[in-house]
Design a protein around this motif. Structure first.
Motif, PDB file in Angstrom:
ATOM      1  N   ASN A  33       0.811  -1.223   0.000  1.00  0.00           N
ATOM      2  CA  ASN A  33       0.000   0.000   0.000  1.00  0.00           C
ATOM      3  C   ASN A  33       0.846   1.276   0.000  1.00  0.00           C
ATOM      4  O   ASN A  33       0.331   2.355   0.246  1.00  0.00           O
ATOM      5  CB  ASN A  33      -0.946   0.003   1.200  1.00  0.00           C
ATOM      6  N   ALA A  34       2.123   1.174  -0.325  1.00  0.00           N
ATOM      7  CA  ALA A  34       3.006   2.350  -0.300  1.00  0.00           C
ATOM      8  C   ALA A  34       3.049   3.044  -1.665  1.00  0.00           C
ATOM      9  O   ALA A  34       2.927   2.404  -2.705  1.00  0.00           O
ATOM     10  CB  ALA A  34       4.417   1.923   0.097  1.00  0.00           C
ATOM     11  N   GLU A  35       3.218   4.370  -1.614  1.00  0.00           N
ATOM     12  CA  GLU A  35       3.476   5.137  -2.827  1.00  0.00           C
ATOM     13  C   GLU A  35       4.975   5.211  -3.008  1.00  0.00           C
ATOM     14  O   GLU A  35       5.714   5.437  -2.055  1.00  0.00           O
ATOM     15  CB  GLU A  35       2.926   6.551  -2.708  1.00  0.00           C
ATOM     16  N   LEU A  36       5.442   5.035  -4.243  1.00  0.00           N
ATOM     17  CA  LEU A  36       6.862   5.047  -4.549  1.00  0.00           C
ATOM     18  C   LEU A  36       7.247   6.379  -5.169  1.00  0.00           C
ATOM     19  O   LEU A  36       6.551   6.895  -6.036  1.00  0.00           O
ATOM     20  CB  LEU A  36       7.185   3.903  -5.519  1.00  0.00           C
ATOM     21  N   TYR A  37       8.373   6.946  -4.728  1.00  0.00           N
ATOM     22  CA  TYR A  37       8.913   8.198  -5.246  1.00  0.00           C
ATOM     23  C   TYR A  37      10.338   7.938  -5.707  1.00  0.00           C
ATOM     24  O   TYR A  37      11.138   7.369  -4.961  1.00  0.00           O
ATOM     25  CB  TYR A  37       8.953   9.278  -4.155  1.00  0.00           C
ATOM     26  N   VAL A  38      10.669   8.360  -6.905  1.00  0.00           N
ATOM     27  CA  VAL A  38      12.018   8.203  -7.440  1.00  0.00           C
ATOM     28  C   VAL A  38      12.495   9.579  -7.871  1.00  0.00           C
ATOM     29  O   VAL A  38      11.817  10.265  -8.634  1.00  0.00           O
ATOM     30  CB  VAL A  38      12.038   7.237  -8.650  1.00  0.00           C
ATOM     31  N   THR A  39      13.650   9.992  -7.385  1.00  0.00           N
ATOM     32  CA  THR A  39      14.167  11.303  -7.755  1.00  0.00           C
ATOM     33  C   THR A  39      15.192  11.168  -8.875  1.00  0.00           C
ATOM     34  O   THR A  39      15.806  10.120  -9.061  1.00  0.00           O
ATOM     35  CB  THR A  39      14.883  12.009  -6.588  1.00  0.00           C
ATOM     36  N   SER A  40      15.369  12.247  -9.571  1.00  0.00           N
ATOM     37  CA  SER A  40      16.538  12.365 -10.435  1.00  0.00           C
ATOM     38  C   SER A  40      17.741  12.506  -9.516  1.00  0.00           C
ATOM     39  O   SER A  40      17.596  12.857  -8.342  1.00  0.00           O
ATOM     40  CB  SER A  40      16.431  13.615 -11.309  1.00  0.00           C
ATOM     41  N   GLY A  41      18.915  12.262 -10.045  1.00  0.00           N
ATOM     42  CA  GLY A  41      20.120  12.450  -9.251  1.00  0.00           C
ATOM     43  C   GLY A  41      20.226  13.902  -8.822  1.00  0.00           C
ATOM     44  O   GLY A  41      20.063  14.814  -9.633  1.00  0.00           O
ATOM     45  N   GLN A  42      20.468  14.110  -7.546  1.00  0.00           N
ATOM     46  CA  GLN A  42      20.631  15.463  -7.015  1.00  0.00           C
ATOM     47  C   GLN A  42      22.116  15.794  -6.966  1.00  0.00           C
ATOM     48  O   GLN A  42      22.946  14.939  -6.645  1.00  0.00           O
ATOM     49  CB  GLN A  42      20.010  15.572  -5.618  1.00  0.00           C
ATOM     50  N   ILE A  43      22.429  17.039  -7.305  1.00  0.00           N
ATOM     51  CA  ILE A  43      23.815  17.489  -7.290  1.00  0.00           C
ATOM     52  C   ILE A  43      23.965  18.626  -6.288  1.00  0.00           C
ATOM     53  O   ILE A  43      22.983  19.119  -5.744  1.00  0.00           O
ATOM     54  CB  ILE A  43      24.288  17.906  -8.702  1.00  0.00           C
ATOM     55  N   GLY A  44      25.195  19.064  -6.080  1.00  0.00           N
ATOM     56  CA  GLY A  44      25.514  20.017  -5.031  1.00  0.00           C
ATOM     57  C   GLY A  44      25.436  21.475  -5.406  1.00  0.00           C
ATOM     58  O   GLY A  44      26.308  22.252  -4.999  1.00  0.00           O
ATOM     59  N   LEU A  45      24.421  21.882  -6.156  1.00  0.00           N
ATOM     60  CA  LEU A  45      24.244  23.314  -6.421  1.00  0.00           C
ATOM     61  C   LEU A  45      23.831  24.013  -5.132  1.00  0.00           C
ATOM     62  O   LEU A  45      22.972  23.518  -4.400  1.00  0.00           O
ATOM     63  CB  LEU A  45      23.163  23.536  -7.485  1.00  0.00           C
ATOM     64  N   ASP A  46      24.415  25.175  -4.866  1.00  0.00           N
ATOM     65  CA  ASP A  46      24.036  25.936  -3.678  1.00  0.00           C
ATOM     66  C   ASP A  46      22.738  26.702  -3.945  1.00  0.00           C
ATOM     67  O   ASP A  46      22.148  26.593  -5.024  1.00  0.00           O
ATOM     68  CB  ASP A  46      25.177  26.847  -3.212  1.00  0.00           C
ATOM     69  N   GLU A  47      22.295  27.494  -2.969  1.00  0.00           N
ATOM     70  CA  GLU A  47      21.028  28.220  -3.079  1.00  0.00           C
ATOM     71  C   GLU A  47      21.024  29.255  -4.206  1.00  0.00           C
ATOM     72  O   GLU A  47      19.969  29.711  -4.637  1.00  0.00           O
ATOM     73  CB  GLU A  47      20.652  28.873  -1.743  1.00  0.00           C
ATOM     74  N   ASN A  48      22.204  29.617  -4.720  1.00  0.00           N
ATOM     75  CA  ASN A  48      22.315  30.563  -5.837  1.00  0.00           C
ATOM     76  C   ASN A  48      22.549  29.861  -7.174  1.00  0.00           C
ATOM     77  O   ASN A  48      22.837  30.516  -8.176  1.00  0.00           O
ATOM     78  CB  ASN A  48      23.453  31.561  -5.582  1.00  0.00           C
ATOM     79  N   GLY A  49      22.464  28.533  -7.177  1.00  0.00           N
ATOM     80  CA  GLY A  49      22.669  27.783  -8.409  1.00  0.00           C
ATOM     81  C   GLY A  49      24.130  27.610  -8.801  1.00  0.00           C
ATOM     82  O   GLY A  49      24.436  27.250  -9.923  1.00  0.00           O
ATOM     83  N   LYS A  50      25.026  27.852  -7.842  1.00  0.00           N
ATOM     84  CA  LYS A  50      26.467  27.698  -8.093  1.00  0.00           C
ATOM     85  C   LYS A  50      26.928  26.340  -7.589  1.00  0.00           C
ATOM     86  O   LYS A  50      26.455  25.834  -6.573  1.00  0.00           O
ATOM     87  CB  LYS A  50      27.258  28.797  -7.371  1.00  0.00           C
ATOM     88  N   LEU A  51      27.892  25.785  -8.297  1.00  0.00           N
ATOM     89  CA  LEU A  51      28.462  24.491  -7.929  1.00  0.00           C
ATOM     90  C   LEU A  51      29.830  24.717  -7.297  1.00  0.00           C
ATOM     91  O   LEU A  51      30.745  25.207  -7.954  1.00  0.00           O
ATOM     92  CB  LEU A  51      28.586  23.610  -9.182  1.00  0.00           C
ATOM     93  N   PRO A  52      29.995  24.393  -5.999  1.00  0.00           N
ATOM     94  CA  PRO A  52      31.295  24.565  -5.356  1.00  0.00           C
ATOM     95  C   PRO A  52      32.361  23.672  -5.991  1.00  0.00           C
ATOM     96  O   PRO A  52      32.045  22.632  -6.570  1.00  0.00           O
ATOM     97  CB  PRO A  52      31.054  24.139  -3.908  1.00  0.00           C
ATOM     98  N   ASP A  53      33.619  24.074  -5.845  1.00  0.00           N
ATOM     99  CA  ASP A  53      34.731  23.281  -6.365  1.00  0.00           C
ATOM    100  C   ASP A  53      35.000  22.037  -5.525  1.00  0.00           C
ATOM    101  O   ASP A  53      35.391  21.005  -6.044  1.00  0.00           O
ATOM    102  CB  ASP A  53      36.014  24.124  -6.427  1.00  0.00           C
ATOM    103  N   SER A  54      34.787  22.140  -4.226  1.00  0.00           N
ATOM    104  CA  SER A  54      35.124  21.072  -3.290  1.00  0.00           C
ATOM    105  C   SER A  54      34.084  19.950  -3.308  1.00  0.00           C
ATOM    106  O   SER A  54      32.875  20.198  -3.277  1.00  0.00           O
ATOM    107  CB  SER A  54      35.211  21.678  -1.884  1.00  0.00           C
ATOM    108  N   LEU A  55      34.557  18.709  -3.333  1.00  0.00           N
ATOM    109  CA  LEU A  55      33.657  17.556  -3.251  1.00  0.00           C
ATOM    110  C   LEU A  55      32.845  17.602  -1.962  1.00  0.00           C
ATOM    111  O   LEU A  55      31.635  17.375  -1.978  1.00  0.00           O
ATOM    112  CB  LEU A  55      34.446  16.245  -3.338  1.00  0.00           C
ATOM    113  N   ASN A  56      33.479  17.893  -0.833  1.00  0.00           N
ATOM    114  CA  ASN A  56      32.750  17.917   0.432  1.00  0.00           C
ATOM    115  C   ASN A  56      31.647  18.970   0.438  1.00  0.00           C
ATOM    116  O   ASN A  56      30.553  18.726   0.944  1.00  0.00           O
ATOM    117  CB  ASN A  56      33.703  18.118   1.614  1.00  0.00           C
TER     118      ASN A  56
END
Length: 132
Positions: free
Chosen positions: A30-53
């Motif tokens: 009886n569960a609903e299934l949700y599948v996301t696209s892969g999420q990446i590390g964009l910040d709140e301004n849409g910028k991608l930091p250089d650091s993996l962490n």
């Protein structure tokens, strides 16, 4: 009742997980299934930091936001797929992982690959969730 909730376990017939994950996650009918696209590390301004962490931190923030948009939480996550283009700092990843899941781990797969959608992306995390 066991049939009305998502359960996770590690069977005694196989060795313990080598990391913070569970071997089996059972989803009731009886569960609903949700599948996301892969999420990446964009910040709140849409910028991608250089650091993996930093990308890992923002990726988990983005996962939380996607979950909240559907009134889901980390407890509803049943499977996580992680792809990285460079060696993961496991101490750092485990701290972010524990902040997200506590001690109730979903099933997980990790793969190292040569490149993701943009050459600057160092980590991408896809989640599967279910809500009873």
């Amino acid at each position: 009742m066991e049939n009305d909730k998502i359960t996770q376990k590690n069977p005694a017939c196989v060795s313990e997980p080598v990391g913070n994950y569970t071997h089996i996650t059972k989803i009731p009918r009886n569960a609903e299934l949700y599948v996301t696209s892969g999420q990446i590390g964009l910040d709140e301004n849409g910028k991608l930091p250089d650091s993996l962490n930093r990308q890992i931190t923002y990726t988990f923030q983005n996962i939380r936001a996607v979950l909240e948009s559907e009134q889901l939480s980390a407890a509803d996550i049943i499977k996580v797929n992680i792809w990285a283009t460079e060696k993961i700092d496991w101490d750092f990843m485990c701290s972010e992982w524990s902040a997200m899941f506590g001690d109730d781990y979903p099933a997980m797969t990790i793969g190292y690959i040569m490149e993701l959608g943009w050459p600057e992306i160092k980590v991408e995390i896809e989640i599967w969730a279910a809500k009873v």
